[in-house]
Design an enzyme around this catalytic site. Structure first.
Site, PDB file in Angstrom:
ATOM      1  N   LYS A 148      12.917 -11.144 -24.303  1.00 26.82           N
ATOM      2  CA  LYS A 148      14.023 -10.531 -23.561  1.00 26.82           C
ATOM      3  C   LYS A 148      13.549 -10.234 -22.153  1.00 26.82           C
ATOM      4  O   LYS A 148      12.572  -9.533 -21.944  1.00 26.82           O
ATOM      5  CB  LYS A 148      14.488  -9.233 -24.228  1.00 26.82           C
ATOM      6  CG  LYS A 148      15.691  -8.614 -23.492  1.00 26.82           C
ATOM      7  CD  LYS A 148      16.926  -9.487 -23.662  1.00 26.82           C
ATOM      8  CE  LYS A 148      17.976  -9.255 -22.575  1.00 26.82           C
ATOM      9  NZ  LYS A 148      17.699 -10.035 -21.341  1.00 26.82           N
ATOM     10  N   THR A 149      14.269 -10.773 -21.200  1.00 31.20           N
ATOM     11  CA  THR A 149      13.925 -10.626 -19.785  1.00 31.20           C
ATOM     12  C   THR A 149      14.686  -9.458 -19.151  1.00 31.20           C
ATOM     13  O   THR A 149      15.639  -8.929 -19.731  1.00 31.20           O
ATOM     14  CB  THR A 149      14.273 -11.904 -19.018  1.00 31.20           C
ATOM     15  OG1 THR A 149      15.680 -12.145 -19.137  1.00 31.20           O
ATOM     16  CG2 THR A 149      13.519 -13.101 -19.575  1.00 31.20           C
ATOM     17  N   GLY A 150      14.265  -9.103 -17.959  1.00 33.17           N
ATOM     18  CA  GLY A 150      14.977  -8.090 -17.188  1.00 33.17           C
ATOM     19  C   GLY A 150      14.697  -8.259 -15.705  1.00 33.17           C
ATOM     20  O   GLY A 150      13.553  -8.510 -15.325  1.00 33.17           O
ATOM     21  N   SER A 192      17.250  -5.351 -17.888  1.00 33.66           N
ATOM     22  CA  SER A 192      17.885  -5.843 -19.115  1.00 33.66           C
ATOM     23  C   SER A 192      16.959  -5.919 -20.324  1.00 33.66           C
ATOM     24  O   SER A 192      17.412  -6.253 -21.417  1.00 33.66           O
ATOM     25  CB  SER A 192      18.506  -7.224 -18.860  1.00 33.66           C
ATOM     26  OG  SER A 192      19.661  -7.102 -18.059  1.00 33.66           O
TER      27      SER A 192
END
Length: 303
Positions: free
Chosen positions: A240-242, A72
């Site tokens: 922003k993580t993923g 993501s």
């Protein structure tokens, strides 16, 4: 040697020593930072890559390569493309997009679907970006992909911004149908951090859209135990993580976080940490990201 020449020699030597001593200390601090980051990366059964912009023209990288699955994290890249499209069309982030019931797919992470499952309404681009970026909503992400022209359009946009090895080839629905396609969305820590740095400097969006995205990333609710996990309480991080899928052997394709960290004295810096092919559990991956983030933070505080 005359007294005057001796005095001049000592004075010149003192100046040179005074100039070189801080540079030597700085080089030693940088070497210690790189050594510590490598030790942290080697402490887990995974490939850990990182990049951080230490100063003008000075970027430190660890295990940099172009094939880290983004998961993501690519929603940040998508947000840049969406907001650029709005600016080029002279539209504001209040521009509304339709949300159909068929857009709200089941069996995927979607706070939007959970809150408003009926469909048949419209939401502003700003609100969809909040769902996609701050809450990592997969259905909102695919709605924005449709608006901007699909993953290929996002890839073209970020490549124009300099991310020439970044690949964006699959939307969320595709990845959920076939988890192997998560490897269609890849980047390197260096390209991710350079893109973040251009955003931090206000070079890729106008002021209004740039401020909107920065506020949205600061409000990110996912991954509080990653880049932010070991930082002092109250530290502001726009990130922003993923998180990728695990295969049948339990190996996680990705566990990532990229962001901009704001220091107490007003400075800020861009950092990216990617974990690929991890045999560790989610908590261990997050802890490594947090420890890397804290070590970098301490480096900046000591300067």
């Amino acid at each position: 040697m005359s007294m005057l020449r001796t005095l001049a020699f000592l004075l010149c030597g003192g100046i040179l020593w005074g100039c070189s001593a801080p540079a030597a200390r700085q080089a030693a601090r940088r070497a210690a930072l790189e050594r510590d980051l490598r030790m942290l990366a080697d402490s887990v059964r995974a490939t850990v890559g990182a990049a951080v912009v230490l100063g003008e023209g000075d970027t430190l990288t660890l295990n940099d390569r172009p094939d880290y699955p983004m998961a993501s994290v690519c929603k940040f890249h998508q947000a840049l493309a969406v907001l650029d499209s709005l600016e080029r069309a002279r539209l504001t982030p209040d521009f509304r997009l339709p949300v159909r019931s068929s857009d709200l797919l089941p069996d995927t992470w979607s706070p939007l679907r959970d809150a408003r499952p009926e469909g048949g309404y419209s939401l502003s681009a700003a609100e969809l970006l909040r769902y996609s970026v701050a809450l990592s909503d997969n259905n909102a992400c695919d709605l924005l992909f449709r608006f901007v022209g699909g993953p290929a359009a996002v890839e073209r946009h970020v490549r124009r911004l300099g991310a020439t090895h970044t690949r964006i080839g699959a939307d969320e629905a595709t990845m959920h149908r076939d988890p192997a396609t998560q490897h269609a969305n890849t980047t390197s820590p260096l390209e991710a951090v350079r893109l973040l740095e251009r955003f931090r400097r206000g070079e890729v969006l106008g002021a209004a859209c740039g401020d909107l995205l920065m506020r949205t990333m600061i409000s990110t609710a996912t991954g509080p135990d990653k880049l932010k996990g070991a930082l002092p309480a109250g530290t502001t991080v726009a990130h922003k993580t993923g998180s990728g899928f695990r295969n049948a052997q339990g190996i996680a394709a990705a566990d990532n976080d990229i962001g901009i960290v704001f220091l107490p004295d007003g400075r800020s810096y861009s950092v990216a940490v990617f974990i690929a092919a991890s045999a560790e559990d989610d908590a261990t991956d997050a802890a490594v990201i947090a420890r890397i983030s804290r070590r970098i933070y301490d480096y900046f505080i000591s300067r």
